[in-house]
Design an enzyme around this catalytic site. Structure first.
Site, PDB file in Angstrom:
ATOM      1  CG  MET A  99      -1.697  -1.291   1.391  1.00 19.11           C
ATOM      2  SD  MET A  99      -2.244  -1.589   3.102  1.00 19.11           S
ATOM      3  CE  MET A  99      -3.482  -0.302   3.263  1.00 19.11           C
ATOM      4  N   GLY A 187       1.668   4.381   4.818  1.00 19.87           N
ATOM      5  CA  GLY A 187       2.557   3.445   4.144  1.00 19.87           C
ATOM      6  C   GLY A 187       2.627   2.086   4.815  1.00 19.87           C
ATOM      7  CB  SER A 188       1.078  -0.261   5.701  1.00 21.32           C
ATOM      8  OG  SER A 188      -0.060   0.235   5.026  1.00 21.32           O
ATOM      9  NE  ARG A 189       4.824  -7.635   2.668  1.00 21.68           N
ATOM     10  CZ  ARG A 189       5.965  -8.220   2.349  1.00 21.68           C
ATOM     11  NH1 ARG A 189       6.994  -7.487   1.979  1.00 21.68           N
ATOM     12  NH2 ARG A 189       6.093  -9.520   2.402  1.00 21.68           N
TER      13      ARG A 189
END
Length: 228
Positions: A99, A187-189
């Site tokens: 993301m 910001g991430s996953r």
């Protein structure tokens, strides 16, 4: 489209701070109008960027007990068989969605069912695509026993910019496919772990929409292919 509840306080104080700074500049630095106007323009852009990050668009959710839907907006960056050491302790198929800061950062339940396991892990803040981010970064792990039978593990992972993961589930909760289970800020996953015999429906690099894009179809003894 509405603003997500996780962003309302941040947006309020950001707007207040920018307004105060701009007013002070115009009051104490009135002889430099060009600089003040440029700063005001940059302030406006910064606020818009933060505003779009916390947007919460309406979604027509795709619901089917055999299907695994994308838990987040983003791009598929991993499809591989890996050892999952935290809960299953065996080989699972991993699908990961990255993301970026411009994506909607709401995370959604990929399947309906009962939460069998939940754990929050404090940790580091490697960039979200770093191999160590799955096991070293701040993260949550959720395991849901799906209505189709197989258990599905999904993990929120903080990125380099993220400093807070929010979740709305606990063990024993009944969750519905496509509904929000959390939020990751800046910001991430998200990693999803499914049984090896699960049929993957996405490709590397494919963009996903949370609650809508079908990323996999679970294998069950009494279900055929939803796609024919």
């Amino acid at each position: 489209m509405k603003i997500h509840k996780e962003g309302r306080k941040i947006l309020f104080f950001t707007l207040l701070g920018l307004l105060v700074v701009n007013m002070l500049l115009y009051y104490f630095n009135s002889e430099h109008l060009t600089f003040n106007r440029i700063f005001s323009g940059v302030s406006f852009i910064v606020f818009l960027l933060i505003l779009q990050f916390f947007r919460s668009p309406y979604r027509n959710l795709l619901l089917h007990e055999d299907l695994v839907v994308a838990p987040a907006d983003g791009k598929v960056v991993v499809i591989e068989n890996v050892e999952e050491p935290e809960y299953f302790n065996d080989v699972r198929k991993q699908i990961s969605i990255f993301m970026s800061p411009i994506n909607v950062h709401i995370t959604r339940n990929p399947v309906s069912g009962i939460v069998k396991y939940f754990k929050y892990h404090p940790g580091n803040y490697f960039v979200a695509w770093h191999p160590k981010s799955s096991t070293k970064n701040e993260r949550t792990t959720v395991v849901v026993e799906s209505l189709a039978g197989p258990q599905v593990l999904f993990r929120q992972i903080a990125g380099a910019m993220a400093r807070r993961i929010v979740w709305y589930v606990t063990e024993g909760d009944e969750v519905n496919q496509g509904e929000e289970f959390g939020f990751i800020k800046f910001g991430s996953r998200v990693d999803i772990f499914v049984p090896i015999d699960t049929e993957v429906k996405v490709q590397l690099g494919q963009k996903t929409k949370g609650g809508q894009t079908v990323i996999a179809q679970l294998k069950t003894s009494n279900s055929g292919s939803f796609f024919g």
